[in-house]
Design a protein around this motif. Sequence first.
Motif, PDB file in Angstrom:
ATOM      1  N   GLY A 155     -20.565  48.256  47.858  1.00 44.08           N
ATOM      2  CA  GLY A 155     -20.095  47.003  47.282  1.00 44.08           C
ATOM      3  C   GLY A 155     -20.455  46.877  45.815  1.00 44.08           C
ATOM      4  O   GLY A 155     -19.648  46.420  44.996  1.00 44.08           O
ATOM      5  N   SER A 156     -21.671  47.295  45.462  1.00 44.04           N
ATOM      6  CA  SER A 156     -22.100  47.223  44.062  1.00 44.04           C
ATOM      7  C   SER A 156     -21.280  48.151  43.183  1.00 44.04           C
ATOM      8  O   SER A 156     -20.890  47.783  42.065  1.00 44.04           O
ATOM      9  CB  SER A 156     -23.586  47.588  43.962  1.00 44.04           C
ATOM     10  N   MET A 157     -21.002  49.349  43.673  1.00 43.80           N
ATOM     11  CA  MET A 157     -20.221  50.307  42.890  1.00 43.80           C
ATOM     12  C   MET A 157     -18.792  49.805  42.674  1.00 43.80           C
ATOM     13  O   MET A 157     -18.250  49.895  41.569  1.00 43.80           O
ATOM     14  CB  MET A 157     -20.189  51.663  43.599  1.00 43.80           C
ATOM     15  N   LEU A 158     -18.184  49.275  43.733  1.00 42.76           N
ATOM     16  CA  LEU A 158     -16.816  48.772  43.607  1.00 42.76           C
ATOM     17  C   LEU A 158     -16.757  47.555  42.684  1.00 42.76           C
ATOM     18  O   LEU A 158     -15.800  47.390  41.925  1.00 42.76           O
ATOM     19  CB  LEU A 158     -16.259  48.427  44.990  1.00 42.76           C
ATOM     20  N   ALA A 159     -17.776  46.698  42.756  1.00 42.09           N
ATOM     21  CA  ALA A 159     -17.824  45.543  41.850  1.00 42.09           C
ATOM     22  C   ALA A 159     -17.968  46.002  40.405  1.00 42.09           C
ATOM     23  O   ALA A 159     -17.349  45.427  39.496  1.00 42.09           O
ATOM     24  CB  ALA A 159     -18.991  44.630  42.242  1.00 42.09           C
ATOM     25  N   TYR A 160     -18.771  47.015  40.181  1.00 40.31           N
ATOM     26  CA  TYR A 160     -19.003  47.524  38.832  1.00 40.31           C
ATOM     27  C   TYR A 160     -17.704  48.044  38.198  1.00 40.31           C
ATOM     28  O   TYR A 160     -17.478  47.891  36.992  1.00 40.31           O
ATOM     29  CB  TYR A 160     -20.038  48.643  38.894  1.00 40.31           C
ATOM     30  N   LYS A 161     -16.834  48.615  39.018  1.00 43.54           N
ATOM     31  CA  LYS A 161     -15.596  49.215  38.511  1.00 43.54           C
ATOM     32  C   LYS A 161     -14.459  48.195  38.368  1.00 43.54           C
ATOM     33  O   LYS A 161     -13.474  48.460  37.682  1.00 43.54           O
ATOM     34  CB  LYS A 161     -15.142  50.340  39.450  1.00 43.54           C
ATOM     35  N   GLU A 162     -14.583  47.037  39.042  1.00 47.01           N
ATOM     36  CA  GLU A 162     -13.485  46.075  39.093  1.00 47.01           C
ATOM     37  C   GLU A 162     -13.419  45.219  37.827  1.00 47.01           C
ATOM     38  O   GLU A 162     -14.428  44.767  37.310  1.00 47.01           O
ATOM     39  CB  GLU A 162     -13.659  45.174  40.317  1.00 47.01           C
ATOM     40  N   TYR A 202     -16.399  41.830  45.798  1.00 48.26           N
ATOM     41  CA  TYR A 202     -17.117  43.078  46.096  1.00 48.26           C
ATOM     42  C   TYR A 202     -18.629  42.859  46.018  1.00 48.26           C
ATOM     43  O   TYR A 202     -19.401  43.467  46.774  1.00 48.26           O
ATOM     44  CB  TYR A 202     -16.702  44.176  45.122  1.00 48.26           C
ATOM     45  N   SER A 203     -19.038  42.000  45.103  1.00 49.67           N
ATOM     46  CA  SER A 203     -20.456  41.663  45.011  1.00 49.67           C
ATOM     47  C   SER A 203     -20.954  41.042  46.312  1.00 49.67           C
ATOM     48  O   SER A 203     -22.066  41.335  46.770  1.00 49.67           O
ATOM     49  CB  SER A 203     -20.681  40.690  43.848  1.00 49.67           C
ATOM     50  N   THR A 204     -20.129  40.198  46.932  1.00 42.27           N
ATOM     51  CA  THR A 204     -20.497  39.594  48.205  1.00 42.27           C
ATOM     52  C   THR A 204     -20.658  40.651  49.288  1.00 42.27           C
ATOM     53  O   THR A 204     -21.573  40.576  50.116  1.00 42.27           O
ATOM     54  CB  THR A 204     -19.440  38.559  48.622  1.00 42.27           C
ATOM     55  N   VAL A 205     -19.759  41.630  49.306  1.00 43.44           N
ATOM     56  CA  VAL A 205     -19.891  42.737  50.262  1.00 43.44           C
ATOM     57  C   VAL A 205     -21.284  43.341  50.170  1.00 43.44           C
ATOM     58  O   VAL A 205     -21.956  43.601  51.177  1.00 43.44           O
ATOM     59  CB  VAL A 205     -18.815  43.814  50.002  1.00 43.44           C
ATOM     60  N   SER A 206     -21.743  43.558  48.950  1.00 48.53           N
ATOM     61  CA  SER A 206     -23.057  44.146  48.730  1.00 48.53           C
ATOM     62  C   SER A 206     -24.181  43.183  49.071  1.00 48.53           C
ATOM     63  O   SER A 206     -25.103  43.508  49.828  1.00 48.53           O
ATOM     64  CB  SER A 206     -23.180  44.594  47.267  1.00 48.53           C
ATOM     65  N   GLN A 207     -24.120  41.977  48.545  1.00 48.50           N
ATOM     66  CA  GLN A 207     -25.246  41.054  48.632  1.00 48.50           C
ATOM     67  C   GLN A 207     -25.497  40.544  50.048  1.00 48.50           C
ATOM     68  O   GLN A 207     -26.647  40.321  50.431  1.00 48.50           O
ATOM     69  CB  GLN A 207     -25.019  39.873  47.685  1.00 48.50           C
ATOM     70  N   VAL A 208     -24.451  40.337  50.847  1.00 46.53           N
ATOM     71  CA  VAL A 208     -24.667  39.884  52.222  1.00 46.53           C
ATOM     72  C   VAL A 208     -25.293  40.997  53.059  1.00 46.53           C
ATOM     73  O   VAL A 208     -26.048  40.729  54.002  1.00 46.53           O
ATOM     74  CB  VAL A 208     -23.346  39.387  52.855  1.00 46.53           C
ATOM     75  N   SER A 209     -25.019  42.246  52.704  1.00 48.07           N
ATOM     76  CA  SER A 209     -25.649  43.342  53.440  1.00 48.07           C
ATOM     77  C   SER A 209     -27.134  43.481  53.120  1.00 48.07           C
ATOM     78  O   SER A 209     -27.862  44.142  53.854  1.00 48.07           O
ATOM     79  CB  SER A 209     -24.912  44.669  53.178  1.00 48.07           C
ATOM     80  N   TYR A 210     -27.599  42.853  52.030  1.00 48.18           N
ATOM     81  CA  TYR A 210     -29.043  42.702  51.852  1.00 48.18           C
ATOM     82  C   TYR A 210     -29.617  41.941  53.054  1.00 48.18           C
ATOM     83  O   TYR A 210     -30.696  42.275  53.576  1.00 48.18           O
ATOM     84  CB  TYR A 210     -29.351  41.894  50.586  1.00 48.18           C
ATOM     85  N   LEU A 232     -28.514  36.057  37.100  1.00 47.19           N
ATOM     86  CA  LEU A 232     -29.912  36.500  37.112  1.00 47.19           C
ATOM     87  C   LEU A 232     -30.489  36.453  38.524  1.00 47.19           C
ATOM     88  O   LEU A 232     -31.284  37.312  38.915  1.00 47.19           O
ATOM     89  CB  LEU A 232     -30.739  35.635  36.171  1.00 47.19           C
ATOM     90  N   SER A 233     -30.070  35.460  39.300  1.00 43.40           N
ATOM     91  CA  SER A 233     -30.562  35.349  40.674  1.00 43.40           C
ATOM     92  C   SER A 233     -30.030  36.489  41.534  1.00 43.40           C
ATOM     93  O   SER A 233     -30.765  37.073  42.340  1.00 43.40           O
ATOM     94  CB  SER A 233     -30.161  34.004  41.271  1.00 43.40           C
ATOM     95  N   LEU A 234     -28.742  36.803  41.398  1.00 43.81           N
ATOM     96  CA  LEU A 234     -28.178  37.910  42.178  1.00 43.81           C
ATOM     97  C   LEU A 234     -28.833  39.237  41.812  1.00 43.81           C
ATOM     98  O   LEU A 234     -29.034  40.096  42.674  1.00 43.81           O
ATOM     99  CB  LEU A 234     -26.666  38.005  41.969  1.00 43.81           C
ATOM    100  N   ILE A 235     -29.172  39.408  40.556  1.00 43.01           N
ATOM    101  CA  ILE A 235     -29.860  40.631  40.129  1.00 43.01           C
ATOM    102  C   ILE A 235     -31.267  40.671  40.714  1.00 43.01           C
ATOM    103  O   ILE A 235     -31.762  41.734  41.091  1.00 43.01           O
ATOM    104  CB  ILE A 235     -29.917  40.713  38.591  1.00 43.01           C
ATOM    105  N   GLY A 236     -31.898  39.501  40.788  1.00 46.76           N
ATOM    106  CA  GLY A 236     -33.253  39.423  41.308  1.00 46.76           C
ATOM    107  C   GLY A 236     -34.301  39.307  40.223  1.00 46.76           C
ATOM    108  O   GLY A 236     -35.404  39.845  40.343  1.00 46.76           O
ATOM    109  N   ILE A 237     -33.977  38.593  39.155  1.00 42.28           N
ATOM    110  CA  ILE A 237     -34.894  38.435  38.022  1.00 42.28           C
ATOM    111  C   ILE A 237     -35.628  37.107  38.148  1.00 42.28           C
ATOM    112  O   ILE A 237     -35.003  36.065  38.325  1.00 42.28           O
ATOM    113  CB  ILE A 237     -34.115  38.489  36.691  1.00 42.28           C
ATOM    114  N   PRO A 238     -36.978  37.123  38.090  1.00 45.51           N
ATOM    115  CA  PRO A 238     -37.722  35.856  38.157  1.00 45.51           C
ATOM    116  C   PRO A 238     -37.473  35.020  36.910  1.00 45.51           C
ATOM    117  O   PRO A 238     -37.140  35.591  35.870  1.00 45.51           O
ATOM    118  CB  PRO A 238     -39.187  36.322  38.242  1.00 45.51           C
TER     119      PRO A 238
END
Length: 488
Positions: free
Chosen positions: A287-294, A303-311, A379-385
């Motif tokens: 999901g992250s790779m596909l989002a990066y290319k889109e 595509y980001s959701t595909v990745s983030q929900v699988s967290y 920033l939250s999706l990336i995981g930055i405090p």
Amino acid sequence: MNGNAIMLFPLLFPLIAGIIIGFQKQEKQRNLLVFITIAIELAVVVYLAGGSNTLVVWQMTDRLSLAYHTDGLAKFFAVMICAIWLLAAVFSFEYMKHEHKPARFFMFYTMALGALMSLCFSSNMVTLYLSYEYMTLLTLPLVIHTGTVEAVRAGMKYLGYSVFGAGLGLMGLFFLNSYCTSTSFVPGGTLDQGLLGGNGSLMLLIYFLMMIGFGCKAGMFPLHAWLPTAHPVAPSPASAVLSGIITKGGVIAIIRVTFYLVGADFIRGSWVQTALLTLAIITVFMGSMLAYKERLLKRRLAYSTVSQVSYVLFGLMTLHPIGFVGALMQVVFHAVAKNILFLGAGAIIYKTEKTYVDQYKGLGKQMPVVMWCFTIASLSLIGIPPTGGFVSKWYLAQAGLDPAYGTLGLVGVAVLMVSALLTAGYLLPIVIDAFFPGKDFDDTKLEKKEPNYLMTVPLVLLSAAVLAFGIFPGGLMQWILNISSVIF
């Protein structure tokens, strides 16, 4: 019917109100009805969260019934969903002015909330399955709302994938009814080794297929393809709740089957746990790779959701208390952040009609509030405090580093880190272009395009929640720990 009849209110009230809203032609009156309906729904859910209620609506057989209850997990999801649903509705009041048939949109938007509450408060597998299908049918009109050929095709894809996934869940219900002492949700599970006999391998396979089926709604590989197709064609408020909330319908079903029916002890250490952890890891990276290319913003966010929900799925499939805590924290922070991003995308489209990420230079000057909210969510999706996303990802990484998972756990943590870098790669360039378009970019002629308060207030409140829960996560953490302590 017995028990507490008030349990029916959050299930039926949005359904009835939605029908009335669908026939309301006056915009102000319609918007007021939508707001009051969801606000009352939120108030009732908060009230129910303070007690323990059970309601049996229909006793089909001695083992099968349509029933609802209010346990910790139900309260957790119901309160979160209603709060976000209300803010997204306020945003929609302005956004839907440039869409046709807003009354129809708000009708199904309101009715879908009733389906979600039915799913949250389901007391057994029969009720959960019916609510799951009910949710799909009432959210389908949100996907196809624009009526374009592309939207209808996306809607049919959404329907096909969802029904197939739910079908795998229904198949599993037949086996669970045979091998469990009850299909009611009980912390720790109801699977009976005596009833199971020598069919343990078969039950593992059935459980695996159920997870694939319910994982469809959560966007897990291999049944994820509906999500990046459906989200971009829907109106942005619908995309926001589809991505941030509806995907959590699959998460609810996975939690209920795993921890309240089959039981973590039955799955732990089996090939199924390894397979599902592997699928979650694959989905996070893919999901992250596909989002990066889109390049199309809404599809990038899908595509980001595909990745983030699988967290979330990774944390759940560790079958570890810390992983469970991290998963539910991720549920909240992803839901909030993704609603900000999709609503922000909607505000951009509404005011500028720009849909591609390479068109956003200088937007920070034109729409500063929207873009600052977009930045906080990124920033939250990336995981930055100090954003909330950092807290959830910290606990997910802690669970993956448990020696019990060996190399697979280390690979999972490594993929989470790589995914964070890719998330930065597909979100931060948007922010940088918006606020720092470059010295060759002439921003002197840019006009202010900030949307009105109906759009900006929900974005600001959601962004404040991302920061508040990141800086002061204690209350939310304790709520989740209480749920976890009952299961483990």
